[in-house]
Design a protein around this motif. Structure first.
Motif, PDB file in Angstrom:
ATOM      1  N   GLU A  85       0.813  -1.208   0.000  1.00 18.52           N
ATOM      2  CA  GLU A  85       0.000   0.000   0.000  1.00 18.52           C
ATOM      3  C   GLU A  85       0.847   1.259   0.000  1.00 18.52           C
ATOM      4  O   GLU A  85       0.413   2.309  -0.478  1.00 18.52           O
ATOM      5  CB  GLU A  85      -0.938  -0.012   1.211  1.00 18.52           C
ATOM      6  N   LYS A  86       2.066   1.162   0.526  1.00 15.02           N
ATOM      7  CA  LYS A  86       2.979   2.308   0.556  1.00 15.02           C
ATOM      8  C   LYS A  86       3.991   2.263  -0.578  1.00 15.02           C
ATOM      9  O   LYS A  86       4.893   3.106  -0.644  1.00 15.02           O
ATOM     10  CB  LYS A  86       3.722   2.350   1.890  1.00 15.02           C
ATOM     11  N   THR A  87       3.843   1.252  -1.460  1.00 14.63           N
ATOM     12  CA  THR A  87       4.753   1.053  -2.599  1.00 14.63           C
ATOM     13  C   THR A  87       6.216   1.131  -2.171  1.00 14.63           C
ATOM     14  O   THR A  87       7.024   1.859  -2.746  1.00 14.63           O
ATOM     15  CB  THR A  87       4.478   2.081  -3.707  1.00 14.63           C
ATOM     16  N   MET A  88       6.536   0.377  -1.131  1.00 11.71           N
ATOM     17  CA  MET A  88       7.901   0.373  -0.612  1.00 11.71           C
ATOM     18  C   MET A  88       8.289  -1.045  -0.219  1.00 11.71           C
ATOM     19  O   MET A  88       7.463  -1.830   0.241  1.00 11.71           O
ATOM     20  CB  MET A  88       8.025   1.298   0.599  1.00 11.71           C
ATOM     21  N   SER A  89       9.555  -1.395  -0.433  1.00 10.38           N
ATOM     22  CA  SER A  89      10.077  -2.698  -0.030  1.00 10.38           C
ATOM     23  C   SER A  89      11.499  -2.545   0.485  1.00 10.38           C
ATOM     24  O   SER A  89      12.245  -1.656   0.057  1.00 10.38           O
ATOM     25  CB  SER A  89      10.048  -3.687  -1.199  1.00 10.38           C
ATOM     26  N   ILE A  90      11.849  -3.417   1.416  1.00 11.74           N
ATOM     27  CA  ILE A  90      13.186  -3.412   2.030  1.00 11.74           C
ATOM     28  C   ILE A  90      13.724  -4.837   1.983  1.00 11.74           C
ATOM     29  O   ILE A  90      12.985  -5.801   2.209  1.00 11.74           O
ATOM     30  CB  ILE A  90      13.133  -2.907   3.482  1.00 11.74           C
TER      31      ILE A  90
ATOM     32  N   SER B  62      19.044  -3.039   0.696  1.00  9.83           N
ATOM     33  CA  SER B  62      18.482  -2.179  -0.336  1.00  9.83           C
ATOM     34  C   SER B  62      17.080  -1.753   0.069  1.00  9.83           C
ATOM     35  O   SER B  62      16.394  -2.446   0.839  1.00  9.83           O
ATOM     36  CB  SER B  62      18.431  -2.905  -1.693  1.00  9.83           C
ATOM     37  N   ILE B  63      16.655  -0.607  -0.444  1.00  7.37           N
ATOM     38  CA  ILE B  63      15.315  -0.095  -0.215  1.00  7.37           C
ATOM     39  C   ILE B  63      14.770   0.448  -1.527  1.00  7.37           C
ATOM     40  O   ILE B  63      15.491   1.112  -2.283  1.00  7.37           O
ATOM     41  CB  ILE B  63      15.317   0.999   0.885  1.00  7.37           C
TER      42      ILE B  63
END
Length: 581
Positions: A472-477, A501-502
């Protein structure tokens, strides 16, 4: 060869015309179909273009160019049933080499097509079979005719190598201008397929001002003829075979001589440098609902060569058995093959090499969250090297009195890879994933069943990665740890290091960004090396079909090794633009 190729094309068109005339035409509906076709938009255009520029800088003098650009594109023009794809590739790579090569860095190709007629114009490549013409780039014209009748044909003709004079540079690859022509005729029915292939190539001795014999390069001429076919004995049982003969004149300037060996040489003006080689394979494939089984035999004569391929292995005999099957309702998939290979088919070498080749690949789905894949391969090579030269003297009694002097050499290479992927969470607001990978490569050299110093090489690698995503926040770590252990030449080297990486999207996913960092420490005896990498990437799509990209990679390397460049700083920056329409 040119006249023969043109004749084949004319005969093919005559055959197609007779076939089409023999078919009944629906005249009543012809006007309606024509009107329906004319109502459609006649013009269609699609394609894409990309431009990339690479900037490189280092504190150490490198042969790599500081600035390199790449321009690639494809354009597809359509008009009713016509289509004309155009592709090109332009770059300044190789412009500062300081020496010459017989191939092109910049290429352009046009491939017009109308229904079952397709042409290749410019810098193109086609493939007939592995033993004849196989993907070699040519500058010229090609044609593929695939009508809705059993008979198909493909022809090509053009320049394979451009003429390169010997300019005295060590890296320069001098070459004669080489032209090539080929044709592939096929007759395809539901239960069987037949094919005939002819490929001809010849060097132009007059294309160079001076001889390049001192480089070991002579003008050559080659004709390859091949027959291939496959037959369905049953609905799920198929047999196939191919036979090829290559007639090669190693030096077209050599003294004339009659060389009648081989089918191909009967169509060439042979001389004392002429040779003939054969290659063939045959096999059987059995396909069942949940399994398949196949066996194949292949033999390639020592010295077999075709001027229609970049590289070719010869002097080998292969017997392979392969199978694939599914178990437990498709949750377990297994593929395996085993084979035996040997060389020195004409007994011209002092040693013969034999090896067993085998591999197994397995995919196991353990529920909805866990997937495990594993593979194993074993390559065993045997070499019997007879060092006693008295064995080469026929019927010499002294040979019986000599002590046994030979080496029984065996090389065993084993490869193991295991990968496990486990899904911890797969929700809209949160995803979590763990991945583990392990690989082993082990190679042992034995001489008379003894492993000597330096005869063992072993490589271990393990990697563990944890991924965390917020859809939902269009983010990955992601974070990972890597460890490598190498044992080679009686020395042990350990390499370990973490990386992270992020990735994050902005402006309604129009802007994609990522940042990564990695660290590696390598130690071997008294030598230590540390490498740190920083990576930044961004991609922006302000409008549909347009994309801008940029990336920067900065590397720092430090070592205590006694070399002039103990500290290396290297920067690589890339910018690019892509447009599709």
């Amino acid at each position: 060869m040119k006249k023969q190729t043109i004749s084949l094309v004319i005969l093919f068109f005559c055959f197609c015309t007779s076939q089409l005339n023999a078919q009944e035409v629906d005249l009543e509906n012809l006007d309606d179909k024509l009107k329906e076709t004319l109502k459609k938009n006649p013009f269609k255009i699609s394609g894409g273009v990309s431009a990339n520029a690479v900037f490189y800088n280092s504190n150490v003098n490198q042969s790599r160019e500081a600035f390199t650009y790449f321009l690639n594109g494809n354009l597809n023009l359509g008009f009713y049933n016509w289509s004309m794809p155009i592709s090109y590739s332009l770059t300044n790579q190789g412009s500062q080499l300081g020496y010459q090569v017989p191939f092109k860095f910049n290429r352009i190709s046009i491939s017009p097509k109308y229904k079952w007629v397709k042409a290749h114009i410019g810098d193109s490549n086609m493939s007939f079979s592995p033993y004849t013409y196989n993907g070699l780039l040519f500058t010229g014209v090609g044609l593929e005719l695939t009508p809705d009748i059993p008979f198909k044909i493909a022809v090509m003709g053009g320049r394979l190598n451009k003429a390169i004079e010997d300019d005295g540079q060590e890296q320069t690859i001098p070459a004669y201008k080489r032209m090539g022509y080929g044709a592939h005729l096929k007759w395809e029915k539901d239960r069987y397929k037949l094919g005939l292939i002819g490929f001809y190539a010849k060097d132009d001795y007059n294309s160079l001002k001076q001889s390049i014999d001192h480089k070991g390069i002579t003008p050559q001429e080659n004709l390859v003829l091949s027959m291939q076919g496959s037959f369905k004995l049953l609905e799920n049982l198929e047999v196939f075979a191919e036979f090829s003969n290559s007639g090669l004149i190693n030096d077209t300037r050599a003294e004339k001589g009659n060389y009648s060996k081989g089918i191909s040489n009967r169509f060439l003006k042979s001389n004392v440098s002429s040779e003939s080689f054969n290659a063939y394979n045959a096999g059987v494939n059995l396909n069942l609902k949940t399994a398949s089984l196949g066996v194949k035999y292949e033999r390639i004569d020592p010295g077999y060569k075709t001027l229609g391929a970049y590289y070719f292995n010869n002097d080998l005999e292969n017997i392979t058995l392969n199978t694939a099957f599914n178990l437990f309702k498709g949750n377990v998939n297994v593929t395996a093959n085993v084979g035996r290979q040997r060389d020195n088919l004409d007994a011209a070498k002092l040693k013969q090499t034999e090896r067993w080749i085998g591999s197994v690949n397995t995919n196991v789905k353990m529920g909805e969250k866990l997937m495990v894949t594993a593979s194993y391969s074993n390559f065993t090579m045997y070499t019997n090297n007879q060092l006693n030269q008295f064995k080469n003297i026929n019927d010499n009694p002294l040979a019986l009195q000599q002590p046994k002097d030979s080496i029984d050499y065996k090389q065993i290479s084993q490869n193991i890879n295991v990968n496990a992927n486990y899904i911890l969470s797969n929700k809209k607001e949160l995803t979590q994933n763990i991945n583990f990978n392990y690989s082993l490569n082990d190679m042992v050299n034995r001489e008379n069943n003894i492993v000597r110093k330096g005869g063992l090489n072993r490589f271990h690698n393990a990697n563990l990665t944890y991924s965390l995503g917020f859809p939902e926040k269009t983010m990955s770590i992601a974070a990972s740890a890597n460890y490598t252990n190498m044992y080679a030449a009686s020395k042990t080297t350990n390499i370990w290091g973490p990386s992270a990486s992020i990735n994050k999207s902005f402006i309604e996913n129009k802007l994609q960004t990522s940042f990564g960092v990695s660290y590696n420490s390598s130690s071997s005896n008294s030598i230590s090396t540390k490498v740190t990498n920083f990576r930044v990437n961004a991609g922006y799509s302000p409008w549909e079909k347009h994309n801008f990209s940029a990336s920067i990679i900065q590397m720092f390397r430090n070592t205590n090794q006694d070399i002039p460049d103990k500290k290396l700083n290297e920067l690589t920056a890339t910018i690019g633009y892509n447009y599709s329409f």
